[in-house]
Write an enzyme that holds these catalytic residues in place. Sequence first.
Site, short mmCIF file in Angstrom:
data_model
loop_
_atom_site.label_atom_id
_atom_site.label_comp_id
_atom_site.label_asym_id
_atom_site.label_seq_id
_atom_site.Cartn_x
_atom_site.Cartn_y
_atom_site.Cartn_z
CG ASN A 78 -4.98 3.95 8.48
OD1 ASN A 78 -5.12 2.92 7.83
ND2 ASN A 78 -4.62 5.09 7.91
CG HIS A 109 -0.96 9.20 2.93
ND1 HIS A 109 -1.11 7.87 3.25
CD2 HIS A 109 -0.57 9.81 4.07
CE1 HIS A 109 -0.79 7.68 4.53
NE2 HIS A 109 -0.46 8.86 5.05
CE1 TYR A 135 0.51 3.31 13.41
CE2 TYR A 135 -1.48 4.45 12.73
CZ TYR A 135 -0.25 3.91 12.42
OH TYR A 135 0.23 3.96 11.14
CD GLU A 148 -1.40 4.53 8.03
OE1 GLU A 148 -1.12 5.03 9.14
OE2 GLU A 148 -1.56 5.22 7.01
NE ARG A 192 -3.26 2.49 2.87
CZ ARG A 192 -2.95 3.43 3.79
NH1 ARG A 192 -1.93 3.28 4.61
NH2 ARG A 192 -3.67 4.52 3.88
CD GLU A 222 -4.58 8.18 9.45
OE1 GLU A 222 -4.10 9.25 9.83
OE2 GLU A 222 -4.22 7.08 9.90
C1 FCB Z 1 -1.03 7.87 10.30
C2 FCB Z 1 -0.62 8.30 8.92
C3 FCB Z 1 0.69 7.73 8.46
C4 FCB Z 1 1.70 7.68 9.57
C5 FCB Z 1 1.12 7.02 10.80
C6 FCB Z 1 2.07 6.88 11.94
O1 FCB Z 1 -1.87 8.83 10.86
O2 FCB Z 1 -1.60 7.94 7.96
O3 FCB Z 1 1.12 8.49 7.35
O4 FCB Z 1 2.20 8.92 9.81
O5 FCB Z 1 -0.01 7.71 11.22
#
Ligand code: FCB
Length: 475
Positions: free
Chosen positions: A300, A125, A302, A377, A81, A170
């Site tokens: 995405n 992006h 985290y 992500e 990707r 995002e």
């Molecule tokens: C996301 C972004 C990516 C990267 C990660 C850590 O928000 O899409 O580009 O910076 O965080």
Amino acid sequence: MPEFSTPTHFPEGFLWGVSTAAYQIEGAAAEGGRGPSIWDTFSHEPGRVRHGDTGDVATDHYHRLNEDLDLLSALGAKVYRFSFSWSRVLPAGRGDVNEEGLVFYDRLIEGLLDRGIIPIPTLYHWDLPQGLEDEGGWESRSTVEAFGEFAAIMGARYGDRVSMWTTINEPWVLTYLGYALGLHAPGKASVDSAARVHHNILLAHASGAAALRSTVTNPSIGIALNMSEIYPAADTEATRGAAALAFDQLVSSFLAPLMGGKYPTGLAEYSAQWVEGAGVVEDGDLATIAAQRPDWLSINEYHPRYVVAPEDLDAVRVDGWVGEAGTPFTIGQRFVDVTRGSAPKTIMGWILEPQGLRDILVRISGLYPNLPLYISENGYAGADFLDQNGAANDPERVDYLRDHITAAGEAIAAGVDLRGYFLWSFLDNFEWAEGYMTRFGIVYVDYPTGLRTPKTSFAWYRGVIASNAVSGGPS
Ligand code: FCB
């Protein structure tokens, strides 16, 4: 709380991959006919990016394409990707097409296909051509049209070789960090600007998807939304309401219009300046957005978030929660983000709670059961370095990945239609306002020389891909 079993094996055909974005890796900012983007401008403004870092050279991927393709192959990636740099293709954002830019992406796509890797490009992006910003950028509807023109050019050029497309990465981050908080390009701090961009970026998804659907035979189109499960940090009605509102602001204010042509109603009451109150929605817009419903959704993720209602803040402080009223993510003051003072965090300040990934997948799948999901992500930020033997050991990243991939497996076991996992990130890269200090890669990049060194996590992830399995449980 549902019971989750932990499968070691993923479904056959599960797509394992890695993610990157153009401005974060390509470099060659003023080469090959590329025009400037808002991130070139922003990163060159003093004080915007840590240490004054810019994407001028980044990982020099533009010049090291073949080496990077070989690394993807060595990893065994099924998917790559990446994103297209709009201003590499259309230096002014619209009008003259830069053939040299298109040839670069021909080489990338051909190189992937030759190695049996599926290309999944993202059209946007965050690197809006500066020429369009100068005409009003995402606050202006003419940028929405320009995005459709760009999508049509890319569809016509690569549609014979690319079938899975992501329109936008995002929208929440680009809208609120870029236009409400001023932390990302173009660095505006205006709630009204953010309201316009919030709506226009959804229209842009629709315009891009329509362009792809008219230039590519049977395209499969997704959008990547950043998400977090949002847990109430206190067991009160006010805080449960605050958590629901925060979820609407983060997720539903994008997903509900995309999936069903409606903004969540609570938000309009919450802030008159928010999209519907700000008078940016024109007749027919929501139908236009809903008509281009994505075929799949990229998530995405985290870390999860915890919030409280402002009136509960003092009470939860006593239990060790830390947070500050007045600094919610954006508009209004109806919810406050808190974290446990003792919670382990990455150098981004992001809490380490893998079950957040499982829970958000289960929640989204419950809301939209027929929508295939991908994790586009997920990854770990560290301050990695090469040791005296030239090795990059990153056991914390391996822990993070194992725990999160296990959580993804639990979501599948709970019935979620999860089709793939694309790790962030393939290479260490330019982490936006954090610059180069923060490393997310499974390949270490020595910025002065460009030398690539696969980290321990690279070998570990290669094993996951090869066996289509992960051994569960913490280390
Ligand atoms: C996301 C972004 C990516 C990267 C990660 C850590 O928000 O899409 O580009 O910076 O965080």
